[in-house]
Design a protein around this motif. Structure first.
Motif, PDB file in Angstrom:
ATOM      1  N   GLY A 133       4.557  -0.662  -6.851  1.00 33.64           N
ATOM      2  CA  GLY A 133       4.069  -1.449  -5.798  1.00 33.64           C
ATOM      3  C   GLY A 133       5.339  -1.770  -5.002  1.00 33.64           C
ATOM      4  O   GLY A 133       5.351  -2.246  -3.761  1.00 33.64           O
ATOM      5  N   VAL A 134       6.439  -1.759  -5.684  1.00 33.80           N
ATOM      6  CA  VAL A 134       7.872  -2.290  -4.953  1.00 33.80           C
ATOM      7  C   VAL A 134       8.071  -1.156  -3.892  1.00 33.80           C
ATOM      8  O   VAL A 134       7.905  -0.096  -4.164  1.00 33.80           O
ATOM      9  CB  VAL A 134       8.840  -2.502  -6.111  1.00 33.80           C
ATOM     10  CG1 VAL A 134      10.097  -2.674  -5.236  1.00 33.80           C
ATOM     11  CG2 VAL A 134       8.730  -3.787  -6.898  1.00 33.80           C
ATOM     12  N   ARG A 135       8.519  -1.770  -2.752  1.00 34.53           N
ATOM     13  CA  ARG A 135       8.726  -0.867  -1.517  1.00 34.53           C
ATOM     14  C   ARG A 135      10.274  -1.199  -1.174  1.00 34.53           C
ATOM     15  O   ARG A 135      10.460  -2.207  -1.310  1.00 34.53           O
ATOM     16  CB  ARG A 135       7.787  -0.959  -0.319  1.00 34.53           C
ATOM     17  CG  ARG A 135       6.399  -0.588  -0.755  1.00 34.53           C
ATOM     18  CD  ARG A 135       5.335  -0.814   0.512  1.00 34.53           C
ATOM     19  NE  ARG A 135       5.463  -2.373   1.039  1.00 34.53           N
ATOM     20  CZ  ARG A 135       5.577  -2.561   2.105  1.00 34.53           C
ATOM     21  NH1 ARG A 135       6.395  -1.965   3.026  1.00 34.53           N
ATOM     22  NH2 ARG A 135       5.797  -4.012   2.296  1.00 34.53           N
ATOM     23  N   PHE A 136      11.041  -0.119  -0.769  1.00 39.39           N
ATOM     24  CA  PHE A 136      12.111  -0.329  -0.430  1.00 39.39           C
ATOM     25  C   PHE A 136      12.518   0.785   0.537  1.00 39.39           C
ATOM     26  O   PHE A 136      12.056   1.779   0.669  1.00 39.39           O
ATOM     27  CB  PHE A 136      13.385  -0.518  -1.310  1.00 39.39           C
ATOM     28  CG  PHE A 136      13.216   0.687  -2.516  1.00 39.39           C
ATOM     29  CD1 PHE A 136      14.221   1.901  -2.301  1.00 39.39           C
ATOM     30  CD2 PHE A 136      12.427   0.984  -3.298  1.00 39.39           C
ATOM     31  CE1 PHE A 136      14.573   2.800  -3.118  1.00 39.39           C
ATOM     32  CE2 PHE A 136      12.659   2.018  -4.290  1.00 39.39           C
ATOM     33  CZ  PHE A 136      13.346   3.025  -4.208  1.00 39.39           C
ATOM     34  N   THR A 137      13.754   0.527   1.399  1.00 38.76           N
ATOM     35  CA  THR A 137      14.143   1.592   2.463  1.00 38.76           C
ATOM     36  C   THR A 137      15.745   1.591   2.396  1.00 38.76           C
ATOM     37  O   THR A 137      16.235   0.674   2.229  1.00 38.76           O
ATOM     38  CB  THR A 137      13.945   0.993   3.867  1.00 38.76           C
ATOM     39  OG1 THR A 137      12.507   0.837   3.930  1.00 38.76           O
ATOM     40  CG2 THR A 137      14.136   1.730   4.747  1.00 38.76           C
TER      41      THR A 137
END
Length: 146
Positions: A47-51
């Motif tokens: 569920g962790v989101r990063f860009t």
């Protein structure tokens, strides 16, 4: 879509390799002209989101990712992390596997399939070779960092 794989054997314990390879901001320090920003507060996991933002000024693009599978290595079990890439420019997925190596240390397998918007399929072999080089360098750098 271009599929490539990076494999490494390292003398580090699987838990340490896992920690280094899933330190998302550290990835930005290994890829030229890239900054990585975690968008989801809290512990690392599914569920962790990063860009990852790559480029200079207007000549930049975002590579947004989400962790969709998170299984850290444990006694007798390999670690597996799957990322889904959902950007306008970069799409695809990556799977990071960390296993105990016989005699100590760890084995890393980073498999990735990606495409770049607007790049014809005829360039898939070039994209795969570039991906292998770039991600191989990033993995090596992450495993060297303390």
């Amino acid at each position: 879509m271009s599929l490539f794989r990076v494999e490494r054997a390292v003398p580090l314990a699987p838990e340490e390799v896992w920690r280094r390879l899933t330190d998302w901001p550290a990835h930005g320090r290994q890829v030229p002209l890239t900054r990585t920003r975690v968008l989801t507060p809290g512990p690392n996991g599914a569920g962790v989101r990063f860009t990852a933002r790559t480029g200079i000024g207007r000549l930049s693009f975002d590579d947004p990712m989400e962790v969709v599978r998170w299984e850290p290595p444990a006694a007798g079990r390999p670690g597996v992390c799957r990322l889904e890439k959902s950007g306008r420019v970069v799409r695809g997925w990556a799977v990071v596997e960390v296993t105990s190596a016989p005699g100590g240390g760890s084995r890393v397998v980073w498999t990735e399939e990606l495409s770049l918007r607007g790049l014809p399929r005829a360039f898939d072999p070039v994209l795969g070779a570039a991906g292998r080089f770039l991600f191989g360098r990033a993995v090596d750098g992450l495993l060297r960092e303390g």
